[in-house]
Write an enzyme that holds these catalytic residues in place. Structure first.
Site, PDB file in Angstrom:
ATOM      1  N   THR A  39       2.377   9.619   8.408  1.00  0.00           N
ATOM      2  CA  THR A  39       2.028   9.272   7.026  1.00  0.00           C
ATOM      3  C   THR A  39       3.248   9.409   6.119  1.00  0.00           C
ATOM      4  O   THR A  39       3.492   8.564   5.248  1.00  0.00           O
ATOM      5  CB  THR A  39       0.895  10.172   6.523  1.00  0.00           C
ATOM      6  OG1 THR A  39      -0.252   9.988   7.359  1.00  0.00           O
ATOM      7  CG2 THR A  39       0.522   9.830   5.087  1.00  0.00           C
ATOM      8  N   HIS A  42       5.335   6.428   6.555  1.00  0.00           N
ATOM      9  CA  HIS A  42       4.781   5.284   5.825  1.00  0.00           C
ATOM     10  C   HIS A  42       5.142   5.373   4.336  1.00  0.00           C
ATOM     11  O   HIS A  42       5.477   4.363   3.709  1.00  0.00           O
ATOM     12  CB  HIS A  42       3.259   5.235   5.984  1.00  0.00           C
ATOM     13  CG  HIS A  42       2.803   4.704   7.300  1.00  0.00           C
ATOM     14  ND1 HIS A  42       3.246   3.510   7.827  1.00  0.00           N
ATOM     15  CD2 HIS A  42       1.935   5.207   8.215  1.00  0.00           C
ATOM     16  CE1 HIS A  42       2.678   3.299   8.999  1.00  0.00           C
ATOM     17  NE2 HIS A  42       1.886   4.324   9.269  1.00  0.00           N
TER      18      HIS A  42
END
Length: 338
Positions: A39, A42
């Site tokens: 995450t 990202h």
């Protein structure tokens, strides 16, 4: 104190941060270590700019020590060793009222929607705290959050002793799912194409195969007397794996969807009818998963030192991101925050 700030697409700076004193119901933590997860990558690539308020301090896989407590916080003391379950739910939406606070309809994920752990001092709601035992090092303590993900996935997958589990994807979460499933008594196969991950899985005593080098369906059937897997964990997020996942389970087998697919992909729905399969969505974790993760980590059951590839100073965060981008011989990179 120093912190790592995300400013937008692939722009990270290390600078001074102003610690926020804990208010009522809050606790301030001196952060020891924080892991880089998918995450965070990202976010680094700008794919979550609609959620972060730049400049944003990111990070949520952490360990540390309590430094200060806000008014009304009980059951904790300065100096306690902790990790954080980084979910802040509203408590009033239909999901929360049904007891599913971890998938609150207005959920704030701490470290994405609000400032995260890659800073020297971090203030969080006290209800997110979990106690780390003395025999668990801070580096290993920073792995509790991803282990909790694995515990949640294995629990929802209803893995039982003696069952045959296939994990599609041998990255950090896939590897931890495999290890937790093995700890639950399952026979585990990892399907992975990265040579480093394949080798690591085998060194950890897990069976692992490259699906590009054999017929995965035939292999699973050969290992299960033609029945198929009891449970399949899809962790890759790759369309080919979404197509494969329905071919592997036995009659009335389970598929646990761990990966995040942001776009629709083809799935063979006929298999759900033909074999009465179940598809189970699994998102983040609940308090019991954190407690199980801590117990497993503290027991020495999981080879956590092999999951940690390297530890970098806060100033090395961008190089950690670049290493993860390249893939290859990397599993988990930790950042030492103080």
């Amino acid at each position: 104190m120093k912190a790592a700030f995300y400013h937008g697409h692939e722009h990270i700076s290390i600078g001074d941060s102003t610690p926020r004193a804990p208010g009522p119901g809050e606790a301030q933590i001196r952060v020891s270590h924080c892991g880089i997860c998918g995450t965070d990558l990202h976010i680094f690539h700008g794919k979550m700019d609609h959620r972060v308020q730049m400049p944003q301090i990111i990070g949520h896989e952490m360990s540390g020590t309590l430094l200060a407590l806000g008014e009304g916080v009980t059951g904790w003391a300065v100096g306690d060793r902790v990790t954080v379950r980084p979910l802040d739910s509203c408590g009033a939406c239909p999901a929360c009222l049904a007891g599913h606070n971890h998938i609150c309809m207005k959920l704030k994920f701490i470290g994405i929607d609000t400032p995260g752990a890659m800073q020297g001092l971090w203030t969080v709601p006290a209800h997110t705290l979990h106690r780390l035992p003395e025999n668990l090092g801070f580096e290993q303590g920073a792995l509790i959050e991803p282990i909790a993900v694995a515990c949640h996935d294995v629990r929802l997958g209803e893995v039982k002793p003696g069952e045959y589990a296939v994990v599609q994807g041998g990255g950090p979460i896939g590897m931890l799912i495999a290890l937790v499933a093995r700890a639950a008594g399952a026979r585990v196969l990892i399907s992975e194409i990265n040579p480093f991950r394949l080798t690591l899985a085998r060194e950890l005593g897990l069976e692992a195969v490259d699906p590009t080098e054999l017929d995965l369906v035939e292999f699973v059937n050969s290992q299960t007397g033609g029945a198929g897997a009891d449970v399949v964990f899809e962790v890759t997020g790759v369309p080919a794996a979404a197509e494969m996942m329905t071919k592997l389970p036995r009659t009335r087998g389970r598929i646990v969807m761990v990966a995040i697919y942001s776009q629709p992909v083809p799935v063979t729905l006929f298999q759900f009818f033909w074999r009465e399969l179940r598809l189970i969505g699994a998102r983040v974790y609940e308090p019991q998963d954190f407690e199980q993760a801590i117990a497993l980590a503290a027991s020495g059951t999981l080879p956590l030192d092999r999951i940690i590839t390297r530890v970098l100073p806060l100033e090395g965060l961008e190089s950690g991101f670049r290493e993860m981008e390249r893939g290859g011989a990397v599993m988990k990179v930790l950042i030492q925050c103080s």
